[in-house]
Design a protein around this motif. Structure first.
Motif, short mmCIF file in Angstrom:
data_model
loop_
_atom_site.label_atom_id
_atom_site.label_comp_id
_atom_site.label_asym_id
_atom_site.label_seq_id
_atom_site.Cartn_x
_atom_site.Cartn_y
_atom_site.Cartn_z
N VAL A 54 0.84 -1.20 0.00
CA VAL A 54 0.00 0.00 0.00
C VAL A 54 0.87 1.25 0.00
CG1 VAL A 54 -1.60 1.37 1.40
CG2 VAL A 54 -2.03 -1.05 1.04
N GLY A 55 1.91 1.24 0.84
CA GLY A 55 2.78 2.42 0.93
C GLY A 55 3.52 2.72 -0.35
N THR A 56 3.96 1.69 -1.05
CA THR A 56 4.73 1.92 -2.27
C THR A 56 3.83 2.14 -3.49
OG1 THR A 56 4.88 -0.50 -2.53
CG2 THR A 56 6.73 0.64 -1.47
N ALA A 57 2.73 1.38 -3.59
CA ALA A 57 1.87 1.51 -4.77
C ALA A 57 1.12 2.83 -4.80
CB ALA A 57 0.88 0.34 -4.82
N THR A 58 0.78 3.37 -3.62
CA THR A 58 0.03 4.62 -3.57
C THR A 58 0.92 5.83 -3.29
OG1 THR A 58 -0.45 4.32 -1.20
CG2 THR A 58 -2.02 3.39 -2.76
N ASN A 59 2.21 5.68 -3.48
CA ASN A 59 3.14 6.78 -3.27
C ASN A 59 3.29 7.56 -4.59
OD1 ASN A 59 5.14 8.55 -2.57
ND2 ASN A 59 6.54 6.99 -1.78
N PRO A 60 3.07 8.88 -4.58
CA PRO A 60 3.21 9.64 -5.84
C PRO A 60 4.61 9.57 -6.44
CG PRO A 60 2.03 10.92 -4.19
CD PRO A 60 2.57 9.72 -3.49
N ALA A 61 5.62 9.31 -5.62
CA ALA A 61 6.98 9.26 -6.13
C ALA A 61 7.22 8.04 -7.01
CB ALA A 61 7.97 9.27 -4.97
N THR A 62 6.55 6.93 -6.74
CA THR A 62 6.75 5.72 -7.54
C THR A 62 5.91 5.73 -8.80
OG1 THR A 62 5.01 4.57 -6.27
CG2 THR A 62 7.27 4.39 -5.47
N GLY A 63 4.72 6.35 -8.75
CA GLY A 63 3.89 6.46 -9.94
C GLY A 63 3.28 5.15 -10.39
N MET A 64 2.93 4.26 -9.45
CA MET A 64 2.32 2.99 -9.82
C MET A 64 0.79 3.11 -9.88
SD MET A 64 4.63 0.15 -7.86
CE MET A 64 3.75 -1.17 -8.71
N ALA A 65 0.16 3.25 -8.71
CA ALA A 65 -1.30 3.35 -8.68
C ALA A 65 -1.78 4.79 -8.74
CB ALA A 65 -1.85 2.68 -7.42
N VAL A 66 -0.89 5.74 -8.47
CA VAL A 66 -1.25 7.15 -8.49
C VAL A 66 -0.23 7.90 -9.33
CG1 VAL A 66 -2.35 7.07 -6.22
CG2 VAL A 66 0.07 7.61 -6.38
N ASN A 67 -0.63 9.09 -9.78
CA ASN A 67 0.27 9.91 -10.58
C ASN A 67 1.10 10.82 -9.68
OD1 ASN A 67 -1.57 11.91 -9.83
ND2 ASN A 67 -2.73 11.68 -11.73
N ALA A 68 1.83 11.73 -10.28
CA ALA A 68 2.71 12.62 -9.51
C ALA A 68 1.93 13.58 -8.63
CB ALA A 68 3.62 13.39 -10.45
N SER A 69 0.66 13.83 -8.94
CA SER A 69 -0.17 14.74 -8.13
C SER A 69 -0.90 14.03 -7.01
CB SER A 69 -1.19 15.44 -9.04
OG SER A 69 -0.53 16.20 -10.04
N GLY A 70 -0.76 12.71 -6.91
CA GLY A 70 -1.44 11.97 -5.85
C GLY A 70 -2.79 11.44 -6.25
N GLY A 71 -3.26 11.68 -7.46
CA GLY A 71 -4.54 11.18 -7.92
C GLY A 71 -4.45 9.74 -8.39
N VAL A 72 -5.54 9.02 -8.31
CA VAL A 72 -5.58 7.61 -8.71
C VAL A 72 -5.49 7.52 -10.23
CG1 VAL A 72 -6.92 5.49 -8.67
CG2 VAL A 72 -6.95 7.01 -6.70
N SER A 73 -4.48 6.81 -10.71
CA SER A 73 -4.31 6.59 -12.15
C SER A 73 -4.63 5.16 -12.55
CB SER A 73 -2.89 6.95 -12.59
OG SER A 73 -1.94 6.21 -11.84
N TYR A 74 -4.44 4.21 -11.63
CA TYR A 74 -4.77 2.81 -11.86
C TYR A 74 -5.66 2.35 -10.70
CZ TYR A 74 -0.91 3.16 -15.17
OH TYR A 74 -0.10 3.55 -16.18
N GLY A 75 -6.95 2.42 -10.94
CA GLY A 75 -7.90 2.14 -9.87
C GLY A 75 -7.84 0.72 -9.36
N ASN A 76 -7.64 -0.27 -10.25
CA ASN A 76 -7.58 -1.66 -9.81
C ASN A 76 -6.45 -1.89 -8.82
OD1 ASN A 76 -9.76 -2.36 -11.41
ND2 ASN A 76 -8.48 -2.99 -13.15
N LEU A 77 -5.29 -1.35 -9.13
CA LEU A 77 -4.14 -1.52 -8.24
C LEU A 77 -4.33 -0.75 -6.94
CD1 LEU A 77 -1.31 -2.63 -7.77
CD2 LEU A 77 -0.39 -0.62 -8.95
N PHE A 78 -4.88 0.44 -7.03
CA PHE A 78 -5.06 1.27 -5.84
C PHE A 78 -6.01 0.61 -4.84
CE2 PHE A 78 -7.34 4.57 -3.49
CZ PHE A 78 -6.31 5.32 -2.98
N TYR A 79 -7.19 0.24 -5.32
CA TYR A 79 -8.20 -0.29 -4.41
C TYR A 79 -7.90 -1.74 -4.00
CZ TYR A 79 -10.90 3.85 -5.61
OH TYR A 79 -11.31 5.15 -5.78
#
Length: 331
Positions: A54-79
């Motif tokens: 959760v900490g790494t996937a939802t971190n804006p710095a990694t850009g996996m489940a969220v983008n650089a602004s902190g918004g959800v970019s990949y909903g399946n991975l985030f939730y």
């Protein structure tokens, strides 16, 4: 990103192997897994891996489940990462309740809804603080960014401050209620705790009310849907609930005091009832043409004594009720 992928993969493999063992060989699972230290170790590992994912996937710095602004970019991975973490924690709490006799939910409920809300507020404010810090590092770090959005960075810094203040205040209230609160209203400890709790609830309500308007605005780090957006609104709702609960208990205590002042004293109430008994005795004596004073003086006296004892018991019961306590901290 590699650590997040590794955590999710290990979580999937451990869960799949455990379920396969339980379905293929139930006797072996019952003997070596159910209620053992191995099961507790697996649940602890799953909780740790899902928390890190959760900490790494939802971190804006990694850009996996969220983008650089902190918004959800990949909903399946985030939730799904949040759902896996909640499931792992639910399994751990269930193991502690059934195998070790530690029912965390019942312990929190026995201390009142407001206490449970304070505990939840600790977790939520930690998420607010961590999410704001991640957003600040992603866009406001001078080492990685030449141009800093001033408004965005100020609001991200405010989110870090609000989360830190909320976490410290919630921890302080929980610690005071666990260590200093008593089961009886004697002394001033409970009143002091209630006053501190009420003041902190109002302060947190104002802080997170401003944070919702300031951090989740158009140019704030919590504008897009993500951890910061959800946690800010949840923290605001929890602070509102705590402040409302404190106000209701204050009103209940105030009404109890006012009701106690309006109640007549024990001596006045006894005199009123004695006068009523005397008038009743006179009416009975007149209707019986004087036979009352020869044969029923003793019964009337006994009735007066019984009524006086009843009056005393009622008054003492009311006094005990008025001078009792209300609220979760027995103020």
């Amino acid at each position: 990103q590699q650590w997040s992928v590794a955590s999710i993969t290990i979580t999937f493999l451990l869960t799949f192997l455990t379920l396969s063992l339980q379905m293929a060989a139930p006797p072996l699972a019952t003997k070596y897994l159910h209620g053992t230290k191995l099961e507790m170790g697996l649940l602890l590992l799953l909780s740790g891996f899902t928390c890190s994912s959760v900490g790494t996937a939802t971190n804006p710095a990694t850009g996996m489940a969220v983008n650089a602004s902190g918004g959800v970019s990949y909903g399946n991975l985030f939730y799904s990462t949040w759902a896996s973490f909640i499931s792992a924690m639910g399994g751990l709490l269930s193991f502690l309740r059934t195998e070790r006799g530690l029912d965390v939910s019942s312990e929190l409920s026995s201390r009142g809804n407001r206490f449970r809300t304070w505990v939840i507020l600790i977790v939520v404010t930690l998420i607010v603080m961590g999410s704001s810090a991640s957003c600040y590092d992603a866009k406001c770090d001078e080492f990685y960014n030449d141009v800093r959005p001033v408004k965005y960075c100020r609001r991200a810094a405010f989110g870090v401050s609000a989360g830190c203040i909320g976490c410290v205040a919630s921890l302080a209230v929980v610690a005071m209620r666990l260590s200093c609160a008593t089961m009886t209203p004697e002394g001033r400890a409970n009143r002091t705790i209630f006053v501190i709790e009420g003041v902190l609830s109002v302060v947190l309500f104002c802080i997170f009310g401003f944070a919702v308007a300031y951090v989740t605005s158009e140019k704030g780090p919590g504008a897009p849907l993500g951890n910061l957006y959800y946690s800010s609104w949840v923290a605001f709702g929890l602070a509102f609930f705590v402040a409302t609960s404190c106000f209701e208990e204050f009103q209940a205590a105030k009404n109890m005091i006012l009701l106690g002042r309006q109640q007549p004293s024990q001596t006045e109430q006894y005199d009123i009832e004695r006068e009523a008994l005397n008038s009743e005795a006179n009416c009975i004596g007149l209707s019986d043409h004087g036979t009352l004073y020869n044969n029923e003086n003793a019964p009337i006296a006994e009735r007066e004594d019984s009524q006086a004892e009843q009056s005393t018991s009622v008054s003492s019961g009311f006094t005990q009720r008025v001078t009792g306590s209300v609220g979760e901290v027995q103020i």
